[in-house]
Design a protein around this motif. Structure first.
Motif, mmCIF file in Angstrom:
data_model
loop_
_atom_site.group_PDB
_atom_site.id
_atom_site.type_symbol
_atom_site.label_atom_id
_atom_site.label_comp_id
_atom_site.label_asym_id
_atom_site.label_seq_id
_atom_site.Cartn_x
_atom_site.Cartn_y
_atom_site.Cartn_z
ATOM 1 N N LYS A 179 0.831 -1.195 0.000
ATOM 2 C CA LYS A 179 0.000 0.000 0.000
ATOM 3 C C LYS A 179 0.872 1.254 0.000
ATOM 4 N N ARG A 180 0.217 2.388 -0.274
ATOM 5 C CA ARG A 180 0.945 3.661 -0.263
ATOM 6 C C ARG A 180 1.651 3.870 1.071
ATOM 7 N N LYS A 181 2.904 4.279 0.982
ATOM 8 C CA LYS A 181 3.748 4.566 2.159
ATOM 9 C C LYS A 181 4.035 3.331 3.015
ATOM 10 N N SER A 182 3.899 2.157 2.412
ATOM 11 C CA SER A 182 4.305 0.947 3.139
ATOM 12 C C SER A 182 5.832 0.834 3.134
ATOM 13 N N GLY A 183 6.475 1.535 2.185
ATOM 14 C CA GLY A 183 7.932 1.535 2.141
ATOM 15 C C GLY A 183 8.519 0.766 0.962
ATOM 16 N N LYS A 184 7.777 0.664 -0.114
ATOM 17 C CA LYS A 184 8.257 -0.066 -1.300
ATOM 18 C C LYS A 184 9.581 0.500 -1.817
ATOM 19 N N ASP A 185 9.584 1.827 -1.972
ATOM 20 C CA ASP A 185 10.768 2.493 -2.500
ATOM 21 C C ASP A 185 11.933 2.405 -1.520
ATOM 22 N N TYR A 186 11.621 2.642 -0.254
ATOM 23 C CA TYR A 186 12.633 2.653 0.803
ATOM 24 C C TYR A 186 13.344 1.304 0.873
ATOM 25 N N ASP A 220 9.343 12.503 -4.027
ATOM 26 C CA ASP A 220 8.389 12.021 -3.030
ATOM 27 C C ASP A 220 7.774 13.235 -2.320
ATOM 28 N N LYS A 278 3.845 15.480 -6.653
ATOM 29 C CA LYS A 278 3.454 14.178 -7.192
ATOM 30 C C LYS A 278 2.029 13.827 -6.744
ATOM 31 N N ARG A 291 -1.449 12.615 -8.810
ATOM 32 C CA ARG A 291 -1.569 11.151 -8.746
ATOM 33 C C ARG A 291 -2.879 10.656 -9.376
ATOM 34 N N ARG A 305 1.433 -2.694 -8.736
ATOM 35 C CA ARG A 305 0.151 -2.273 -8.159
ATOM 36 C C ARG A 305 -1.055 -3.047 -8.666
ATOM 37 N N ARG A 311 3.975 8.510 7.890
ATOM 38 C CA ARG A 311 4.886 8.740 6.746
ATOM 39 C C ARG A 311 4.255 9.640 5.685
ATOM 40 N N ASN A 317 6.959 -3.702 7.542
ATOM 41 C CA ASN A 317 7.899 -2.579 7.613
ATOM 42 C C ASN A 317 7.307 -1.443 8.444
ATOM 43 N N CYS A 350 12.142 -3.712 9.209
ATOM 44 C CA CYS A 350 12.698 -3.388 7.895
ATOM 45 C C CYS A 350 13.968 -4.220 7.640
HETATM 46 N N1 LIG Z 1 11.700 1.407 7.729
HETATM 47 C C1 LIG Z 1 11.635 2.730 7.535
HETATM 48 N N2 LIG Z 1 12.309 3.559 8.372
HETATM 49 C C2 LIG Z 1 12.264 4.905 8.201
HETATM 50 N N3 LIG Z 1 11.561 5.533 7.218
HETATM 51 C C3 LIG Z 1 10.886 4.768 6.356
HETATM 52 C C4 LIG Z 1 10.880 3.331 6.469
HETATM 53 N N4 LIG Z 1 10.117 2.855 5.479
HETATM 54 C C5 LIG Z 1 9.668 3.915 4.776
HETATM 55 N N5 LIG Z 1 10.131 5.070 5.297
HETATM 56 C C6 LIG Z 1 9.832 6.452 4.831
HETATM 57 O O1 LIG Z 1 8.431 6.541 4.603
HETATM 58 C C7 LIG Z 1 8.144 7.306 3.437
HETATM 59 C C8 LIG Z 1 7.338 6.450 2.480
HETATM 60 O O2 LIG Z 1 8.147 5.358 2.033
HETATM 61 P P1 LIG Z 1 8.215 4.961 0.510
HETATM 62 O O3 LIG Z 1 8.270 6.160 -0.384
HETATM 63 O O4 LIG Z 1 9.263 3.936 0.360
HETATM 64 O O5 LIG Z 1 6.757 4.276 0.374
HETATM 65 P P2 LIG Z 1 6.061 3.722 -0.937
HETATM 66 O O6 LIG Z 1 5.362 2.464 -0.524
HETATM 67 O O7 LIG Z 1 7.062 3.609 -2.039
HETATM 68 O O8 LIG Z 1 4.998 4.890 -1.199
HETATM 69 P P3 LIG Z 1 4.210 5.321 -2.513
HETATM 70 O O9 LIG Z 1 3.304 4.167 -2.859
HETATM 71 O O10 LIG Z 1 3.461 6.527 -2.067
HETATM 72 O O11 LIG Z 1 5.223 5.624 -3.584
HETATM 73 C C9 LIG Z 1 9.476 7.759 2.858
HETATM 74 O O12 LIG Z 1 9.736 9.065 3.284
HETATM 75 C C10 LIG Z 1 10.476 6.767 3.477
HETATM 76 O O13 LIG Z 1 11.747 7.337 3.616
#
Ligand SMILES: Nc1ncnc2c1ncn2[C@@H]1O[C@H](COP(=O)(O)OP(=O)(O)OP(=O)(O)O)[C@@H](O)[C@H]1O
Length: 183
Positions: free
Chosen positions: A11-18, A59, A63, A67, A105, A136, A165, A171
């Motif tokens: 899901k959004r902001k679950s941390g996929k990119d991170y 980010d 954006k 969206r 997605r 986040r 995460n 993580c």
């Molecule tokens: N384990 C973690 N520790 C610290 N910060 C985190 C962690 N995971 C994610 N973040 C932070 O949370 C925010 C959202 O993470 P990220 O962009 O990876 O999510 P996403 O799933 O790719 O979101 P989207 O679907 O909106 O692109 C970012 O600012 C990222 O740095």
């Protein structure tokens, strides 16, 4: 070339990119690369609408403002050719043996990758609590968070790996599990 391809979903902001960036740091740029399906979506959309691509790629709020419109526009393109953006995104990774596709997605995304790259694919779902995602920057947006781009994989159960995460310990563990998938 026989590749290892990680399809990362969540899901959004679950941390996929991170998490994708952290995994790439460990694998190294020589061997691996991150592929974002959103890249050709954003670059084609920016070109058609005269927008700042670097802002769209970042980010931030810019954006988020676009969206929903990008989802609607990209769905129109997908309805004509479901693999259009997946194919365009993969051109960026041509020579690397490990691909991390960081923004899966839709079932059509998984379907296209499985049809094209067969058993080279490993699918990963990242979970984070709503509270964590809100911290986040996640804010429920109608048309986005109740649409297919966000919910299309909610009922998918065929993941090779599910991880969480919510904090740095989870993580780190998740990254180790993901690395095992491609070892
Ligand atoms: N384990 C973690 N520790 C610290 N910060 C985190 C962690 N995971 C994610 N973040 C932070 O949370 C925010 C959202 O993470 P990220 O962009 O990876 O999510 P996403 O799933 O790719 O979101 P989207 O679907 O909106 O692109 C970012 O600012 C990222 O740095």
């Amino acid at each position: 070339m026989n590749r290892k391809i990680l399809l990362i979903s969540g899901k959004r902001k679950s941390g996929k990119d991170y998490i994708s960036e952290k995994v790439l740091e460990i694998i190294g740029n020589e061997k691996g690369c991150i592929i974002r399906i959103s890249e050709p979506i954003k670059s084609h959309y920016a070109k058609e609408n005269n927008l700042d691509l670097s802002e769209l790629m970042s980010d931030n709020k810019y954006k988020e403002n676009y969206r929903l419109q990008m989802i609607i526009w990209s769905d129109q393109v997908r309805s004509r050719d479901p693999g259009y953006f997946c194919r365009a995104a993969c051109e960026n990774g041509a020579f690397k043996p490990i691909w991390i596709v960081s923004d899966i997605r839709r079932k059509t995304d998984i379907g296209w990758f499985k049809d094209t790259y067969k058993d080279q694919i490993k699918t990963v779902r990242i979970f984070a609590d709503e509270e964590t995602r809100k911290a986040r920057g996640y804010i429920f947006t109608s048309g986005v968070d109740d649409g297919v781009s966000e919910c299309g994989l909610d009922d998918y159960i065929d993941w090779d790996l599910c991880v969480t995460n919510n904090n740095s310990e989870e993580c780190d563990e998740s990254i180790q599990e993901i690395l095992k998938l491609i070892s």
